[in-house]
Design a protein around this motif. Structure first.
Motif, PDB file in Angstrom:
ATOM      1  N   SER A 450       0.900  -1.178   0.183  1.00 56.19           N
ATOM      2  CA  SER A 450       0.038   0.122   0.107  1.00 56.19           C
ATOM      3  C   SER A 450       0.802   1.218   0.013  1.00 56.19           C
ATOM      4  O   SER A 450       0.637   2.198  -0.576  1.00 56.19           O
ATOM      5  CB  SER A 450      -0.740   0.056   1.311  1.00 56.19           C
ATOM      6  OG  SER A 450      -0.164  -0.109   2.227  1.00 56.19           O
ATOM      7  N   LEU A 451       1.981   1.261   0.593  1.00 54.65           N
ATOM      8  CA  LEU A 451       2.753   2.337   0.665  1.00 54.65           C
ATOM      9  C   LEU A 451       3.410   2.739  -0.424  1.00 54.65           C
ATOM     10  O   LEU A 451       3.584   3.666  -1.173  1.00 54.65           O
ATOM     11  CB  LEU A 451       3.961   2.135   1.914  1.00 54.65           C
ATOM     12  CG  LEU A 451       3.513   2.145   3.119  1.00 54.65           C
ATOM     13  CD1 LEU A 451       4.507   1.774   4.207  1.00 54.65           C
ATOM     14  CD2 LEU A 451       2.498   3.403   3.775  1.00 54.65           C
ATOM     15  N   PHE A 452       3.843   1.668  -1.371  1.00 54.10           N
ATOM     16  CA  PHE A 452       4.453   1.842  -2.692  1.00 54.10           C
ATOM     17  C   PHE A 452       3.175   2.200  -3.851  1.00 54.10           C
ATOM     18  O   PHE A 452       3.647   3.053  -4.679  1.00 54.10           O
ATOM     19  CB  PHE A 452       4.987   0.572  -3.232  1.00 54.10           C
ATOM     20  CG  PHE A 452       6.197  -0.027  -2.879  1.00 54.10           C
ATOM     21  CD1 PHE A 452       7.510   0.668  -3.124  1.00 54.10           C
ATOM     22  CD2 PHE A 452       6.612  -0.849  -1.641  1.00 54.10           C
ATOM     23  CE1 PHE A 452       9.044   0.402  -2.941  1.00 54.10           C
ATOM     24  CE2 PHE A 452       7.999  -1.189  -1.256  1.00 54.10           C
ATOM     25  CZ  PHE A 452       8.864  -0.507  -1.995  1.00 54.10           C
ATOM     26  N   TYR A 453       2.041   1.761  -3.451  1.00 60.52           N
ATOM     27  CA  TYR A 453       0.939   2.312  -4.160  1.00 60.52           C
ATOM     28  C   TYR A 453       0.773   3.694  -3.970  1.00 60.52           C
ATOM     29  O   TYR A 453       0.570   4.851  -4.987  1.00 60.52           O
ATOM     30  CB  TYR A 453      -0.219   1.522  -3.979  1.00 60.52           C
ATOM     31  CG  TYR A 453      -1.424   1.899  -4.941  1.00 60.52           C
ATOM     32  CD1 TYR A 453      -1.268   1.467  -6.012  1.00 60.52           C
ATOM     33  CD2 TYR A 453      -2.433   2.627  -4.372  1.00 60.52           C
ATOM     34  CE1 TYR A 453      -2.595   1.979  -7.052  1.00 60.52           C
ATOM     35  CE2 TYR A 453      -3.553   3.237  -4.866  1.00 60.52           C
ATOM     36  CZ  TYR A 453      -3.526   2.623  -6.348  1.00 60.52           C
ATOM     37  OH  TYR A 453      -4.531   3.210  -7.134  1.00 60.52           O
ATOM     38  N   MET A 461       2.225  12.340  -1.296  1.00 60.57           N
ATOM     39  CA  MET A 461       3.118  12.515   0.093  1.00 60.57           C
ATOM     40  C   MET A 461       2.412  12.576   1.185  1.00 60.57           C
ATOM     41  O   MET A 461       2.892  12.154   2.308  1.00 60.57           O
ATOM     42  CB  MET A 461       4.284  13.391  -0.233  1.00 60.57           C
ATOM     43  CG  MET A 461       5.213  13.210  -1.470  1.00 60.57           C
ATOM     44  SD  MET A 461       5.971  11.626  -1.346  1.00 60.57           S
ATOM     45  CE  MET A 461       7.223  11.802  -0.114  1.00 60.57           C
ATOM     46  N   LYS A 462       1.572  13.568   1.223  1.00 62.20           N
ATOM     47  CA  LYS A 462       0.877  13.890   2.609  1.00 62.20           C
ATOM     48  C   LYS A 462       0.029  12.419   2.957  1.00 62.20           C
ATOM     49  O   LYS A 462       0.125  12.134   4.024  1.00 62.20           O
ATOM     50  CB  LYS A 462      -0.054  14.900   2.280  1.00 62.20           C
ATOM     51  CG  LYS A 462      -0.958  15.407   3.558  1.00 62.20           C
ATOM     52  CD  LYS A 462      -0.049  16.074   4.410  1.00 62.20           C
ATOM     53  CE  LYS A 462      -0.781  16.313   5.739  1.00 62.20           C
ATOM     54  NZ  LYS A 462       0.407  16.943   6.974  1.00 62.20           N
ATOM     55  N   ARG A 463      -0.615  11.917   1.870  1.00 66.52           N
ATOM     56  CA  ARG A 463      -1.207  10.569   2.406  1.00 66.52           C
ATOM     57  C   ARG A 463      -0.227   9.562   2.732  1.00 66.52           C
ATOM     58  O   ARG A 463      -0.523   8.599   3.694  1.00 66.52           O
ATOM     59  CB  ARG A 463      -2.275  10.130   1.255  1.00 66.52           C
ATOM     60  CG  ARG A 463      -2.994   9.151   1.249  1.00 66.52           C
ATOM     61  CD  ARG A 463      -3.919   8.502   0.225  1.00 66.52           C
ATOM     62  NE  ARG A 463      -4.626   7.383   0.358  1.00 66.52           N
ATOM     63  CZ  ARG A 463      -5.598   6.786  -0.583  1.00 66.52           C
ATOM     64  NH1 ARG A 463      -5.525   7.713  -1.696  1.00 66.52           N
ATOM     65  NH2 ARG A 463      -6.084   5.914  -0.374  1.00 66.52           N
ATOM     66  N   LEU A 464       0.924   9.473   2.012  1.00 68.04           N
ATOM     67  CA  LEU A 464       1.975   8.596   2.308  1.00 68.04           C
ATOM     68  C   LEU A 464       2.384   8.909   3.740  1.00 68.04           C
ATOM     69  O   LEU A 464       2.484   7.951   4.554  1.00 68.04           O
ATOM     70  CB  LEU A 464       3.088   8.677   1.531  1.00 68.04           C
ATOM     71  CG  LEU A 464       4.491   7.914   1.947  1.00 68.04           C
ATOM     72  CD1 LEU A 464       3.743   6.346   1.686  1.00 68.04           C
ATOM     73  CD2 LEU A 464       5.549   8.032   0.817  1.00 68.04           C
ATOM     74  N   GLN A 465       2.458   9.834   4.291  1.00 70.25           N
ATOM     75  CA  GLN A 465       2.837  10.220   5.649  1.00 70.25           C
ATOM     76  C   GLN A 465       1.803   9.684   6.846  1.00 70.25           C
ATOM     77  O   GLN A 465       2.112   9.084   7.552  1.00 70.25           O
ATOM     78  CB  GLN A 465       2.996  11.835   5.994  1.00 70.25           C
ATOM     79  CG  GLN A 465       3.382  12.212   7.225  1.00 70.25           C
ATOM     80  CD  GLN A 465       3.627  13.673   7.367  1.00 70.25           C
ATOM     81  OE1 GLN A 465       2.760  14.349   7.697  1.00 70.25           O
ATOM     82  NE2 GLN A 465       4.751  14.307   6.900  1.00 70.25           N
ATOM     83  N   GLU A 466       0.394  10.008   6.376  1.00 69.43           N
ATOM     84  CA  GLU A 466      -0.530   9.539   7.250  1.00 69.43           C
ATOM     85  C   GLU A 466      -0.794   7.986   7.316  1.00 69.43           C
ATOM     86  O   GLU A 466      -0.979   7.628   8.409  1.00 69.43           O
ATOM     87  CB  GLU A 466      -1.754  10.295   6.874  1.00 69.43           C
ATOM     88  CG  GLU A 466      -1.834  11.695   7.017  1.00 69.43           C
ATOM     89  CD  GLU A 466      -3.058  12.248   6.276  1.00 69.43           C
ATOM     90  OE1 GLU A 466      -3.679  11.504   5.690  1.00 69.43           O
ATOM     91  OE2 GLU A 466      -3.367  13.645   6.290  1.00 69.43           O
TER      92      GLU A 466
END
Length: 833
Positions: A450-453, A461-466
């Protein structure tokens, strides 16, 4: 209505009464008596057919007597789960022979070169402390040796068969007997008993303390494999302080303000955030390299200290694992021992035709399912994100994804075990390495997919951080709860339920009196132990299980008095005299067959009964996997969330105590395994370090940082800058790897010294042997004139020559004693018999 009210009140009253009985009967396992000493416990599986229970236990005892006649066998009936248990204890001579088969390293006496070396039974007199039968082998080593004896019991020529009332179990030639019985649900498990006194002391210094871990004591009690895991976990916790402090500093300094549109206007705050992002990504890559190289040196020091530095052996020198199934028996090309043989081409066919395709299919299928759920999530957000009544639909895809991860992990774990069994690896190391590879591949997709996606498909990037913060925190909290609290509560509830069923036939008054008697008896025994040994350290009781008997107290008194003896007096005690003392102190031995006792109106539980129903802790595979995924979160995506290292640090400080509590309270005592490193996990961490460089550099380019710094730079130029940065960091990793040696200099010197001392000692013994075999005329004349040596040096020299000239008989495994394997008879006696 009154009748219904009375019935409802009666139900409540009966529930209260049964609840009181349930709580009262649970005191029986809380005040369980300690068990008598034994090296290994085999618990039989419960069956409704009592004839089957008796037949299976008697058949197994008969096989043990034939294969290992020197084992002392006691059969007891466990009332807690209504099954039989076999208590096994080995005499000292058998343990020494088994120590050679298990390649246990022991210290050599200084006059013979010193250092650590694989124990040899025929050269036992050269090893330091071999005269002390209670101290030379630790309880963990005794357990490993006896388990090896049991595992090496295999069916001889023509096979075996166990005829039970409802089925017949066949054993083909060369198959291991006990593992086969476990797979056929005849034997429940094979376990080692805890030393309650030493375990209590270990918990005080390990579980209930926030100080440094007592790694050496953990090694002595649980073995080097588990001690190496906790040393690695403590080392990672120490290393996490550096990215944690830097992450806190950069979080408050830069704030990591992300703009999903790279074309937005650059400002000072965004510039500081970009600089912090690049610095933190570069620091992560270098830090991971230094951490891994540092750990290599630490584990080399630990392996040298624990005597496992050269524990790695060729697979042909290792005994086949008990579950290894061969097509037929064949001699080992190195040792010549008869053992199961499995053709190499069958390994290749199973691996490339069945295992690899299924594994790849599962990994790809999980990745595709993840992409499908994220697509559904985007559609749900688009259509129902603004809806007041149907906004709950947006949460369904993530709930389904979370459930899918949990269920798929459990299913794939069983599938991986089945595939690994099909591949039929010969040694435990090969079996574990390939199992780790299968599990890590699947877990990598479920943990990081999910993080790679989000990072490289959605480019948010904001959603990746959360998402990273959510996954890291929730995974750590839920795993700690599921790993410790839930098993502990389930274990205690299971014990209470079993004791409740066991006492159902007792009246309320009888149950209260019996529980009170058991409680008083246990408390009085504890008080007597404290009065008899008020100053005795728990470390001193390491080599005894349970409360001390009269014989044990006499042995301790002898040991204390022995401290006053001189060195010369100690040397007079030969190994032969020690062997004759074995089993002179008899414990309560039950007759064979020892079936269900007729008088069980007042059942009293023992420690062995409680531990036999606990869950099994085979190896720290799941613990390593948990820390591997955590390391991946910190290394791969922490530039998006710099506080990931802080969360990991806090979790690890708790994880050490959580895992220690689990080992000491909720599982059976595991069998220690001698290791020199963390095995396949070291290679997995190194590959993750290389992947971390690639991912961090890709995140730098994906975040739009390069485009904001050079707005006019082409797309190809941006990729070129990212690739150049990646190569620079990889080159830095390689330089660090080359400059930092994996083995400390002092370890290399000490190992070289030991090898030098061994060679010199061998030269001295060779000279003495050659002089003895080819004596000159003067030596013959002097020997005729002199009947005995006149000086102590000469006496010791003659004794050593006499020991060297005696022929030696090698100890053999039960596999060698098969009727299909013949060896030439030898009439010579062993030098220490």
């Amino acid at each position: 209505m009154a009748t219904l009210h009375n019935k409802f009140g009666a139900i409540i009253q009966d529930g209260i009464v049964e609840g009181q009985r349930f709580a009262l009967s649970s005191d029986l396992w809380r005040y369980a008596s300690t068990s008598t000493h034994c090296d290994l416990l085999i618990t039989m599986k419960f069956s409704d057919d009592d004839v089957e229970n008796k037949t299976s236990v008697m058949w197994l005892v008969q096989q043990m007597r034939e294969h290992e006649p020197n084992l002392r066998i006691e059969v007891r009936f466990h009332r807690l789960n209504s099954c039989y248990a076999i208590y096994l204890t080995a005499d000292y001579k058998s343990l020494l022979k088994g120590a050679e088969l298990c390649h246990i390293k022991k210290a050599i006496k200084s006059k013979f070169g010193g250092g650590m070396r694989d124990f040899s039974f025929e050269e036992a007199q050269f090893f330091a402390g071999v005269e002390g039968k209670n101290t030379f082998l630790s309880p963990m080593e005794r357990t490993i040796i006896v388990k090896q004896m049991v595992d090496m019991m295999r069916a001889g020529k023509g096979g075996l068969s166990l005829k039970l009332p409802r089925r017949t179990i066949t054993f083909t030639e060369g198959i291991a007997i006990v593992p086969r019985l476990i797979s056929m649900n005849v034997v429940q498990n094979v376990s080692a008993l805890h030393n309650t006194e030493y375990l209590k002391h270990l918990q005080q210094k390990w579980v209930a303390s926030l100080g440094e871990q007592p790694i050496d004591q953990v090694k002595d009690y649980f073995g080097t494999e588990i001690a190496m895991y906790f040393a690695w976990l403590g080392h990672m916790t120490t290393a996490l302080w550096f990215p944690s402090l830097l992450g806190i500093l950069m979080w408050f300094l830069g704030g990591f303000k992300y703009k999903n549109n790279p074309g937005d206007k650059q400002d000072l705050y965004q510039l500081i955030s970009d600089i912090c992002f690049v610095l933190f990504a570069f620091f992560n890559c270098i830090w991971s390299t230094i951490y891994l190289e540092w750990w290599k040196r630490v584990q080399a020091e630990l392996a040298f200290k624990w005597g496992t530095y050269d524990a790695t052996q060729d697979s042909y020198l290792q005994d086949p694992r008990p579950a290894f199934a061969g097509d037929y028996l064949a001699p080992n090309p190195v040792s010549g021992r008869m053992e199961p043989f499995y053709p190499a081409w069958k390994h290749t066919v199973v691996r490339y035709v069945i295992t690899y395709p299924i594994t790849c299919l599962c990994v790809v299928g999980m990745f595709v399912a993840m992409l499908a759920i994220f697509t559904v999530q985007d559609l749900a957000d688009f259509y129902f994100g603004e809806s007041f009544f149907f906004h709950w639909i947006c949460y369904l895809p993530m709930i389904v994804y979370a459930l899918m991860i949990v269920i798929s992990d459990k299913i794939y774990r069983r599938l991986a075990l089945v595939l690994n069994d099909w591949e039929n690896y010969r040694t435990d190391d090969e079996y574990e390495d390939f199992l780790i590879t299968k599990i890590v591949l699947f877990q990598f997709v479920t943990a990081f997919g999910s993080l790679f996606y989000i990072a490289f498909v959605l480019r948010d990037m904001k959603r990746l951080q959360e998402t990273l913060a959510t996954l890291l925190i929730t995974r750590q909290v839920t795993q700690n709860i599921m790993e410790t609290v839930v098993p502990f509560m389930i274990e205690k509830l299971k014990l209470s339920s079993l004791t409740y069923k066991m006492t159902r036939s007792m009246s309320d008054g009888t149950l209260r009196r019996h529980v009170e008697n058991v409680r008083n008896k246990r408390q009085s025994s504890v008080e007597q132990e404290e009065e008899m040994s008020p100053k005795r350290s728990p470390i001193g009781s390491f080599f005894s299980l349970g409360s001390p008997t009269e014989g044990e107290l006499r042995e301790r008194k002898k040991h204390d008095d022995g401290k006053l003896e001189t060195n010369d007096m100690k040397q007079l005690r030969t190994l032969s005299s020690i062997f004759r003392e074995d089993f002179s102190l008899k414990t309560e031995r039950l007759p064979l067959p020892e079936f269900k006792p007729s008088n069980d109106s007042n059942p009293e539980l023992t420690q062995a009964e409680l531990e036999s129903v606990m869950s099994v802790y085979a190896r720290p595979l799941d613990d390593f996997l948990e820390m591997f995924i955590q390391f991946g979160y910190v290394l791969l995506f922490s530039p998006a969330f710099p506080l990931a290292a802080v969360c990991a640090l806090i979790n690890n400080l708790i994880e050490i105590r959580v895992d220690a509590f689990k080992l000491c309270n909720t599982v059976q005592r595991p069998f220690g395994r001698r290791v020199k490193d963390i095995g396949a996990w070291q290679k997995a961490m190194e590959l993750l370090g290389i992947l971390g460089v690639i991912v961090n550099c890709a995140l730098i380019g994906q975040s739009g940082l390069v485009q904001r710094i050079w707005p006019d730079l082409s797309w190809g130029g941006q990729i070129l800058i990212v690739v150049v940065l990646e190569h620079v960091i990889l080159a830095s990793k390689m330089i660090i790897d080359i400059l930092v040696p994996d083995v400390p200099h002092w370890v290399r010197i000490e190992t070289a010294k030991q090898e030098h001392f061994r060679r010199e000692a061998f030269k001295r013994e060779s000279r003495l042997l050659s002089h003895t075999q080819t004596p000159s005329s003067d030596q013959l004349q002097s020997s005729n004139n002199q009947q005995e040596p006149t000086t102590p040096d000469a006496a010791s020299r003659f004794n050593r020559l006499d020991q060297i000239n005696r022929s030696k008989r090698r100890s053999i495994t039960p596999m060698v004693r098969l009727s299909s394997f013949t060896r030439k008879p030898r009439n010579e006696d062993n030098c220490i018999d």
